[in-house]
Design an enzyme around this catalytic site. Sequence first.
Site, PDB file in Angstrom:
ATOM      1  N   HIS A  81      36.730  -0.360  -3.893  1.00  0.00           N
ATOM      2  CA  HIS A  81      37.831  -0.553  -4.575  1.00  0.00           C
ATOM      3  C   HIS A  81      38.598   0.834  -5.140  1.00  0.00           C
ATOM      4  CE1 HIS A  81      36.283  -4.803  -5.551  1.00  0.00           C
ATOM      5  NE2 HIS A  81      36.259  -4.573  -4.066  1.00  0.00           N
ATOM      6  N   ASN A 121      51.628   4.402   0.738  1.00  0.00           N
ATOM      7  CA  ASN A 121      52.199   4.575  -0.407  1.00  0.00           C
ATOM      8  C   ASN A 121      51.460   4.664  -1.577  1.00  0.00           C
ATOM      9  OD1 ASN A 121      53.741   3.201   1.676  1.00  0.00           O
ATOM     10  ND2 ASN A 121      55.276   2.287   0.203  1.00  0.00           N
ATOM     11  N   GLY A 127      56.611   2.691  -3.632  1.00  0.00           N
ATOM     12  CA  GLY A 127      56.528   1.614  -2.893  1.00  0.00           C
ATOM     13  C   GLY A 127      55.405   0.781  -2.670  1.00  0.00           C
ATOM     14  N   THR A 129      52.594  -1.867  -3.511  1.00  0.00           N
ATOM     15  CA  THR A 129      52.771  -3.364  -4.046  1.00  0.00           C
ATOM     16  C   THR A 129      51.453  -4.046  -4.152  1.00  0.00           C
ATOM     17  OG1 THR A 129      53.335  -4.202  -1.976  1.00  0.00           O
ATOM     18  CG2 THR A 129      55.295  -3.638  -3.296  1.00  0.00           C
ATOM     19  N   HIS A 132      45.428  -1.574  -3.972  1.00  0.00           N
ATOM     20  CA  HIS A 132      44.291  -1.115  -3.196  1.00  0.00           C
ATOM     21  C   HIS A 132      44.547  -0.120  -2.180  1.00  0.00           C
ATOM     22  CE1 HIS A 132      39.980  -2.379  -1.767  1.00  0.00           C
ATOM     23  NE2 HIS A 132      40.463  -1.747  -0.816  1.00  0.00           N
ATOM     24  N   HIS A 134      45.623   1.489   1.038  1.00  0.00           N
ATOM     25  CA  HIS A 134      45.736   0.829   2.656  1.00  0.00           C
ATOM     26  C   HIS A 134      46.869   1.820   3.157  1.00  0.00           C
ATOM     27  CE1 HIS A 134      48.908  -1.061  -0.198  1.00  0.00           C
ATOM     28  NE2 HIS A 134      49.501  -1.405   1.066  1.00  0.00           N
ATOM     29  N   HIS A 136      49.357   1.412   6.684  1.00  0.00           N
ATOM     30  CA  HIS A 136      50.243   0.409   7.319  1.00  0.00           C
ATOM     31  C   HIS A 136      50.213   1.305   8.692  1.00  0.00           C
ATOM     32  CE1 HIS A 136      52.078  -1.808   4.169  1.00  0.00           C
ATOM     33  NE2 HIS A 136      51.861  -0.764   3.383  1.00  0.00           N
TER      34      HIS A 136
END
Length: 173
Positions: A81, A121, A127, A129, A132, A134, A136
């Site tokens: 986490h 981000n 940006g 949202t 956690h 991550h 893309h």
Amino acid sequence: MKAALALLALIVATPAAAEVAPGSAKNIPTGLTGAYTDNPFAKILSGRLPATKVYEDRTVLAFMNIHPLSTGDLLVIPKGHYRNLIDIPRPVLDHLIDVTQRLAKAQMRALKPDGIFIRQNSGEAAGQTVFHFHMHVTPQWKAVPLAKVSYGQKPADPRKLAAIAAKIHAAMR
């Protein structure tokens, strides 16, 4: 039937975009610091939300984005986490980057895009949202513009996501 139930669970669990973006909540710090909060990715890791998995090991999970910017758009997250790039320990980040590269290569073999857009981000102002960490991994084609980021849009068809995930997974070497 199983896919329909998974889609229903996603729709029910996803907040309306006009209210709050996924991962955000009122009175929760969304900058670079603050406590880790329960969010959609934490729910996926705990099994409370379904995900179309592409890759998984002890440290990371990669799954299809239910609001894809393009065909084959996926997310790579650590199982720990960590809110953002500032929080994630270097060994976990190193492994996650390695898996991200392997997935990008698999996307190239499986989907034949003209390019791959990789993005991370950190913080709401940048940006982010879902709070956690991550990455893309988004295939791009010259003649096909990326979709606009909109969590109010209808989630992608789970059967289509599963078919694309299977192609990418099969292309991993």
